[in-house]
Enzyme design. Structure first.
Site, short mmCIF file in Angstrom:
data_model
loop_
_atom_site.label_atom_id
_atom_site.label_comp_id
_atom_site.label_asym_id
_atom_site.label_seq_id
_atom_site.Cartn_x
_atom_site.Cartn_y
_atom_site.Cartn_z
N TYR A 53 0.85 -1.20 0.00
CA TYR A 53 0.00 0.00 0.00
C TYR A 53 0.89 1.26 0.00
O TYR A 53 0.85 2.06 -0.90
CB TYR A 53 -0.89 0.04 1.25
N GLU A 65 -7.64 -5.51 9.17
CA GLU A 65 -6.25 -5.47 9.65
C GLU A 65 -6.22 -4.87 11.06
O GLU A 65 -5.53 -5.34 11.95
CB GLU A 65 -5.40 -4.63 8.69
C1 LIG Z 1 7.11 -1.61 11.02
C2 LIG Z 1 6.24 -1.10 9.92
C3 LIG Z 1 5.62 -1.99 9.07
C4 LIG Z 1 4.83 -1.53 8.01
N1 LIG Z 1 4.30 -2.44 7.14
C5 LIG Z 1 3.64 -2.00 6.05
C6 LIG Z 1 3.20 -2.95 5.05
O1 LIG Z 1 3.38 -4.16 5.19
N2 LIG Z 1 2.58 -2.45 3.94
C7 LIG Z 1 2.35 -1.12 3.77
O2 LIG Z 1 1.76 -0.75 2.76
N3 LIG Z 1 2.76 -0.21 4.70
C8 LIG Z 1 3.41 -0.63 5.81
N4 LIG Z 1 3.84 0.28 6.76
C9 LIG Z 1 3.66 1.71 6.50
C10 LIG Z 1 2.66 2.38 7.43
O3 LIG Z 1 1.34 2.03 7.09
C11 LIG Z 1 2.92 3.89 7.31
O4 LIG Z 1 4.20 4.14 7.86
C12 LIG Z 1 1.87 4.71 8.03
O5 LIG Z 1 0.66 4.61 7.36
C13 LIG Z 1 2.30 6.19 8.15
O6 LIG Z 1 2.65 6.71 6.92
P1 LIG Z 1 4.03 7.52 6.72
O7 LIG Z 1 5.13 6.67 7.29
O8 LIG Z 1 4.12 7.91 5.31
O9 LIG Z 1 3.91 8.79 7.66
P2 LIG Z 1 3.13 10.14 7.32
O10 LIG Z 1 1.80 9.82 6.73
O11 LIG Z 1 4.03 11.02 6.55
O12 LIG Z 1 2.88 10.73 8.76
C14 LIG Z 1 3.90 11.46 9.48
C15 LIG Z 1 3.30 11.99 10.76
O13 LIG Z 1 2.21 12.89 10.47
C16 LIG Z 1 1.01 12.46 11.12
N5 LIG Z 1 -0.14 12.73 10.25
C17 LIG Z 1 -0.24 12.46 8.93
N6 LIG Z 1 -1.46 12.81 8.46
C18 LIG Z 1 -2.16 13.28 9.53
C19 LIG Z 1 -3.47 13.79 9.69
N7 LIG Z 1 -4.33 13.88 8.67
N8 LIG Z 1 -3.87 14.16 10.94
C20 LIG Z 1 -3.02 14.07 12.01
N9 LIG Z 1 -1.73 13.64 11.89
C21 LIG Z 1 -1.31 13.22 10.67
C22 LIG Z 1 1.18 10.97 11.33
O14 LIG Z 1 0.38 10.49 12.40
C23 LIG Z 1 2.67 10.89 11.62
O15 LIG Z 1 2.91 11.15 12.98
C24 LIG Z 1 4.62 -0.14 7.83
C25 LIG Z 1 5.22 0.77 8.71
C26 LIG Z 1 6.02 0.30 9.74
C27 LIG Z 1 6.67 1.30 10.65
#
Ligand SMILES: Cc1cc2nc3c(=O)[nH]c(=O)nc-3n(C[C@H](O)[C@H](O)[C@H](O)COP(=O)(O)OP(=O)(O)OC[C@H]3O[C@@H](n4cnc5c(N)ncnc54)[C@H](O)[C@@H]3O)c2cc1C
Length: 409
Positions: A141, A257
């Site tokens: 994703y 999930e």
């Molecule tokens: C160990 C691990 C395993 C993972 N496994 C998978 C996987 O198998 N497949 C997959 O597709 N993804 C996976 N992920 C990804 C995970 O779903 C994303 O890291 C998560 O959705 C956050 O996205 P980002 O890292 O881009 O952070 P961002 O979206 O850039 O967020 C950064 C910060 O801003 C905050 N923020 C963002 N938007 C808002 C809002 N609208 N309101 C308030 N705060 C906000 C967030 O809470 C966060 O603190 C994994 C992540 C980790 C750490």
């Protein structure tokens, strides 16, 4: 003993499901798991070590042979057809006995989506391979720039005859290094709302044009990856749902999930381990003030775990009735990820800080045996659980979902 169908252990319809029925059922689970889950697997889980595909698959095959490969699935798709209480008991006994959890990407995530959105051919091909543990899945994703704001994803799929040609990059893809297929969201249209141009494709990871690169996390293990897709050709028959329907599939999947039925019993088991640790320290050191405060934190965490159990039971019931609300699964995810951090912090504070710098996970013991394996694993768990409030959607995002559902914000 109640009447049970010997082949599948599915209780006959006319059986009265009273307390005695569930007591017998629990006994049956205990008896089977104690007798059939290999000791080395239980030891691995008990000591919080990494469980990989080989271990998950070994246990899955044993459960499948017993007819218990898919406790949460209906009978028509090869599941057990168990009721709410039976499903919960399965997870509870499994956690109590340190059996490996079920591999969630297949059974918990994509399996139900295939049942709901898949064609008859897709169901007939993919579902049996999930249940027997022969085909392994991962989730593509997130992308750089599309995590919380998933609908901004840019990986494109262009239709050419009976194939899609995919180009782009996924990131944080858990288990990609050991998976066979990635279910992935791609952009098939730039028109209209950005959600409307998204499609869900099932991409075999041995397709030419795919490169998987490891990301090393703070705990030094290899859980997550970057996946690069360069002119990757996937048959149209590997599309789940209609073109442009990917966002509905993705939301359906994320609700399941976040529900994750195994989490609460596993947290309860970890609490039990922490309690044992405190009792040991009390015996060794007497009633130190630090142990009093640890006990207080333990009681708070236990109360929280009880609340999580109630929330989980009502969410599973809603899922079985087809009425599961996003806010319910988000509340559960939010609560359990924060609770898991409370528990691992407590364990770490009790046992590990003085060893932290020299015992990072995978740093080998100087002489192979330093009697600090438990501390090493506690540090690992503590570091790994930092990701719990991010993976599967951050806590802030869960709060947004809950607010939207409650207040229509
Ligand atoms: C160990 C691990 C395993 C993972 N496994 C998978 C996987 O198998 N497949 C997959 O597709 N993804 C996976 N992920 C990804 C995970 O779903 C994303 O890291 C998560 O959705 C956050 O996205 P980002 O890292 O881009 O952070 P961002 O979206 O850039 O967020 C950064 C910060 O801003 C905050 N923020 C963002 N938007 C808002 C809002 N609208 N309101 C308030 N705060 C906000 C967030 O809470 C966060 O603190 C994994 C992540 C980790 C750490």
């Amino acid at each position: 003993m109640n009447a049970i169908d010997n082949r599948t252990d599915i209780p006959a319809q006319d059986v009265v499901r009273d307390e005695a029925f569930y007591r017998d059922f629990r006994q049956q689970l205990r008896h089977f798991m104690q007798g059939n889950c290999p000791q080395e697997l239980r030891e691995l889980v008990r000591s919080n070590q990494k469980v990989g595909r080989a271990e998950y698959a070994r246990w899955q095959q044993i459960l499948h042979a017993r007819g218990w490969g898919a406790p949460g699935w209906p009978v028509e798709f090869g599941g057990t057809g168990w009721d709410l209480q039976q499903r919960y008991l399965f997870e509870e006994v499994s956690a109590e006995l340190d059996c490996p959890p079920l591999y969630h990407h297949g059974l918990g995530h994509i399996g139900p989506v295939i049942m709901h959105f898949g064609t008859a051919e897709q169901r007939a091909y993919f579902l049996p391979r999930i249940i027997d543990g022969s085909q392994w899945w991962c989730q593509g994703y997130s992308e750089p720039g599309a995590g919380s704001d998933l609908a901004s994803l840019k990986t494109s799929a262009v239709r050419e005859g009976d194939h899609y040609v995919i180009n782009g990059q996924k990131t944080w893809t858990s288990h990609a290094q050991e998976a066979d297929i990635m279910y992935t969201l791609v952009r098939t249209s730039q028109e209209g709302r950005k959600q409307a141009g998204i499609t869900l494709l099932l991409v075999p990871l041995d397709t030419p044009g795919i490169e998987i690169r490891p990301i090393r996390t703070i705990d030094r293990w290899h859980h997550v990856n970057e996946v690069f897709l360069n002119d990757v050709r996937v048959p149209v028959a590997h599309r789940l749902g209609e073109e442009g329907e990917g966002w509905s599939c993705a939301k359906f999947l994320l609700d399941r999930e976040r529900l994750s039925p195994a989490t609460v019993p596993r947290l309860a088991r970890q609490l039990q381990q922490v309690e044992e640790l405190i009792q040991n320290r009390l015996r060794e050191q007497g009633a130190q003030p630090s142990l009093h405060s640890a006990l207080e934190r333990l009681f708070v965490a236990k109360a929280s775990a009880m609340g999580a159990r109630e929330m989980l039971l009502s969410a599973i019931q809603e899922e079985m009735n087809g009425t599961l609300q996003s806010s319910k699964s988000s509340a559960l995810k939010l609560h359990c990820s924060e609770l898991s951090q409370q528990i691992s912090s407590l364990a770490y504070d009790l046992a590990a800080p003085e060893f932290a710098t020299r015992l990072l996970p995978q740093a080998p013991a100087a002489d192979g045996q330093d009697d600090l394996e438990m501390e090493r694993q506690l540090i690992h768990t503590y570091l790994f659980y930092r990701s719990r409030t991010i993976a599967g959607g951050t806590s802030e995002v869960q709060k947004n979902v809950i607010a939207r559902d409650l207040f229509g914000a």
